[in-house]
Structure formats: structure tokens, C-alpha cells
Design a protein around this motif. Structure first.
Motif, short mmCIF file in Angstrom:
data_model
loop_
_atom_site.label_atom_id
_atom_site.label_comp_id
_atom_site.label_asym_id
_atom_site.label_seq_id
_atom_site.Cartn_x
_atom_site.Cartn_y
_atom_site.Cartn_z
N PRO A 262 -9.26 20.76 9.80
CA PRO A 262 -8.83 19.78 10.79
C PRO A 262 -7.72 20.31 11.71
O PRO A 262 -7.56 19.86 12.83
N GLY A 263 -6.92 21.26 11.23
CA GLY A 263 -5.78 21.75 12.00
C GLY A 263 -4.55 20.89 11.76
O GLY A 263 -4.63 19.71 11.40
N LEU A 264 -3.37 21.48 11.95
CA LEU A 264 -2.13 20.79 11.65
C LEU A 264 -1.92 19.52 12.46
O LEU A 264 -1.53 18.49 11.90
N PRO A 265 -2.15 19.50 13.79
CA PRO A 265 -1.95 18.24 14.53
C PRO A 265 -2.79 17.09 13.97
O PRO A 265 -2.31 15.96 13.86
N ALA A 266 -4.03 17.38 13.62
CA ALA A 266 -4.89 16.33 13.07
C ALA A 266 -4.39 15.86 11.71
O ALA A 266 -4.43 14.66 11.40
N LEU A 267 -3.89 16.78 10.89
CA LEU A 267 -3.38 16.40 9.58
C LEU A 267 -2.11 15.56 9.69
O LEU A 267 -1.92 14.60 8.95
N LEU A 268 -1.24 15.91 10.63
CA LEU A 268 -0.06 15.07 10.87
C LEU A 268 -0.49 13.69 11.33
O LEU A 268 0.12 12.67 10.95
N GLY A 269 -1.54 13.63 12.13
CA GLY A 269 -2.05 12.34 12.58
C GLY A 269 -2.56 11.47 11.46
O GLY A 269 -2.57 10.24 11.58
N ALA A 270 -2.98 12.09 10.35
CA ALA A 270 -3.51 11.33 9.21
C ALA A 270 -2.40 10.80 8.30
O ALA A 270 -2.67 9.99 7.41
#
Length: 378
Positions: A262-270
Motif C-alpha cells: 500500500p505504501g506509507l501514505p496509504a498506511l498512515l491513512g488507515a
């Protein structure tokens, strides 16, 4: 201007990814030499059009690497050499002096009060650092806290330039649709309370405290983004605490999604809240990225926040770092339907374009025929 950046390795790490990001914003020709480990960040640099050379160094005492590095610097006709991380700073400063480069600069990314790059500081390490520091024109500190540590070591204040790490805030802007997609990919229900942490899985990050705190919070999940020697110990701890199904060790993730990631930005978004439990930090880049993603942040020592006025990061709260206290604070953040925060002013302060402009100021300063004695300030 031709600049050669020398770094110890190019695996996924804060200094390595910061180098890749800043090179996108420097208006000069830059090449990179990695002494060891031409890992994922080397691939990313090459994709950006940067020439990357692997020196193939075999350990800290591979003195044969020094003449190879000198020849490479001479062949490139560089105006300036910029070194990153301890081993590269030691060898790179010596090589730059032997190659008669006009000036060399070193960035100190990870100097703690008792550790450097996660390793205990010894008398010999400090002596070698100071001896080679004198060979350069300037040392860049990534925070005011690191600058103070360098001064305490005896590095002259006029040689220290504070250039904070930076981020591309737009990459971390919250995407509610992307949040749902990422949670589905991770097998997390939409209404699950998700706590996050990012960093190398090493003792100094104290992720065991975070695992214990989340394990004591029924139904909460933990996303740990990073890799390192503590991985199996953290997994075993989650099993002992009966939280193995709620603690997700996601490995290394860059700022952009890779194949199957997912990549870090997507994981932070979760995530719903971000926690930094580090014993100490030289900067705290992950905290700034979390703020850019609109997350409330609970943190231990973090110069990126503490070097600024408190009103620039209202969503960041200092914690002592004990598991019981952290569980209690996390419980207070468990608010159904809580809205995402707006990125605070601190995020703009650490814009990567701003950091690159400050770094260019350092380059101009050290290459000036008659350098002033005052420091460059952000």
C-alpha cells in the motif's frame, strides 16, 4: 555546480529516503555513491535519473575502499562532496580532502545523547568523528537538538548549520476513499480503532511499549511499519499477550507504494492515531509525516516538534512512554467517527522545498571564496 553525495547504504531508512527526496529539489547536478547495500532507495534514485555507484565496501575497516573513492571523486570533477551517515562521513571527508575537492559538507542525521545511528557511542567513535569533522567545511544538523549535541562535543558553532529534514506534504494528504481500500486490503473492518507506529524495529524505538499498550486495549489493532532485528521479539510478545491477530508487522514501506504494497501514505491513512515511543530522536520524521496525514500524534522525545513553538503542532501530545499511561491515552482517543485533523503549521515549516533551499544556502556558503563566519539558519 557538481555535487557528489556519499552515503553508507541505500536500504529503506530515514536518512536514505531523505536523501532521495532532497535530490529531487536541488537545482544542481548530483550523483550518489553508496559504500554498501545498494538497496531499494538506490533503485528509486536511479528511477529519478540519478547516477548511483556502489563502492562495494567490505566492513568498517576496508581501507582499500578509500583510494577507490578518491579516484571516483577526481574522475567526476565534483565541486563539493556531501556525506551522510557515520561511516560515509569518516571515509568521505578523508577522500574529499585527498581528492582536493573545493569543499565537503556532512549531514548529521542521527546523533543521540548516548547513541549514533542506533549504536552506543564509544570514546573511539566520538574521537574519530571529531578528527574527521575538521576535514570538512561544515556539518549540517537536522534539528536544533542535534546542533546542540554537536556543540557539546566541541564542534565549533560557526561550522554547524541547521537544515531540518523535510517532507512532501502532498503525498500524505488524507484520502478517505483510499483509507477504506487500504483497510480492506489489510483485513481491517471500517470501524476498527487502529494505532500506528513507523520506524526501524530496534530497541531504541521501544515498540514493545506500543505492543503492550495496544494489547491491553480490547479490539484495537496496531500497524507497525518498519523492519529490523526486533521483529521476531515483537511478534513473540504479541503472541504472549494474546494479541497476535491484532498486531500487524508490515515490514519496510517507502513513501510511494511498491509492488503489492500500500505504501506509507496509504498506511498512515488507515490509522486513527500515531504513536512514537522512541527513547530519543535526532529529528522525528515519521511524526511530521503523520501530522501531514491529519493524525493525532502521541510522542516521546521528538525535536521536530519540541524545537518549534507548541502552537505549530496542536495535534501532537507528549507522553512519558509507560504502557499503562499509553493505554489510557489511547483509550481517550478512541472516539467513533472522529474527523481527520487539518495538517498543522509545523508541516509547512518542514516542507522539503524549503529544506532544499536552505541546503543550497549551505553549499553557496562553503564554496564562497571568502566565507562569512555566521551560521546559515532555517
Amino acid at each position: 555546480m557538481r555535487v557528489l553525495h556519499i552515503i553508507t547504504g541505500l536500504g529503506v531508512g530515514g536518512a536514505e529516503q531523505q536523501l532521495r527526496l532532497v535530490l529531487r529539489h536541488l537545482p544542481v547536478h548530483c550523483d550518489v555513491v553508496t559504500l554498501t547495500n545498494p538497496g531499494p532507495v538506490a533503485d528509486g534514485l536511479r528511477a529519478d535519473g540519478v547516477r548511483v555507484t556502489h563502492l562495494g565496501m567490505n566492513g568498517n575497516r576496508d581501507l582499500a575502499a578509500l583510494p577507490r573513492l578518491v579516484r571516483l571523486i577526481r574522475a567526476g570533477r565534483y565541486d563539493l562532496v556531501h556525506t551522510h551517515l557515520y561511516r560515509a562521513c569518516v571515509y568521505g571527508r578523508i577522500a574529499a580532502r585527498l581528492a582536493r575537492v573545493r569543499a565537503s559538507v556532512a549531514t548529521e542525521h542521527s546523533l543521540g545523547s548516548a547513541e549514533i545511528e542506533g549504536r552506543p557511542l564509544s570514546r573511539g567513535t566520538r574521537a574519530l568523528y571529531l578528527a574527521t569533522e575538521r576535514l570538512g567545511a561544515a556539518t549540517v544538523a537536522v534539528s536544533g537538538t542535534v546542533a546542540a549535541r554537536l556543540r557539546a562535543w566541541g564542534v565549533p558553532a560557526a561550522r554547524i548549520h541547521v537544515v531540518p529534514n523535510g517532507i512532501d506534504a502532498a503525498r500524505f494528504r488524507h484520502d478517505s476513499a483510499g483509507r477504506a481500500v487500504t483497510r480492506t486490503a489489510l483485513g481491517l473492518p471500517p470501524d476498527t480503532f487502529v494505532v500506528g507506529g513507523v520506524g526501524r524495529l530496534v530497541p531504541g524505538k521501544r515498540f514493545d511499549v506500543l505492543v503492550r499498550a495496544v494489547a491491553a486495549l480490547p479490539g484495537a489493532h496496531l500497524l507497525l511499519v518498519g523492519e529490523g532485528p526486533e521483529r521476531e521479539a515483537l511478534r513473540a510478545l504479541a503472541v504472549r499477550l494474546g494479541a497476535a491477530g491484532r498486531v500487524h508487522l508490515l515490514g519496510e514501506q517507502g513513501s510511494a507504494a511498491g509492488p503489492g504494497s500500500p505504501g506509507l501514505p496509504a498506511l498512515l491513512g488507515a490509522m486513527d492515531v500515531f504513536v512514537s515511543t522512541s527513547r530519543e530522536e535526532a529529528f522525528g520524521l515519521a511524526v511530521v509525516e503523520a501530522l501531514a496525514a491529519g493524525l493525532p500524534v502521541l510522542h516521546g522525545p521528538c525535536p521536530a516538534i519540541e524545537d518549534l513553538p507548541a502552537d505549530l503542532a496542536p495535534g501532537a501530545v507528549r507522553i512519558s512512554g509507560e504502557p499503562d499511561e499509553l493505554t489510557s491515552v489511547l483509550r481517550a482517543h478512541r472516539v467513533p467517527g472522529a474527523r481527520r485533523l487539518d495538517p498543522p503549521p509545523a508541516v509547512g515549516h518542514y516542507d522539503i522545498a524549503r529544506s532544499a533551499a536552505h541546503l543550497m544556502g549551505v553549499y553557496t556558503h562553503v564554496l564562497s571564496p571568502a566565507r562569512p563566519t555566521e551560521r546559515t539558519r532555517p
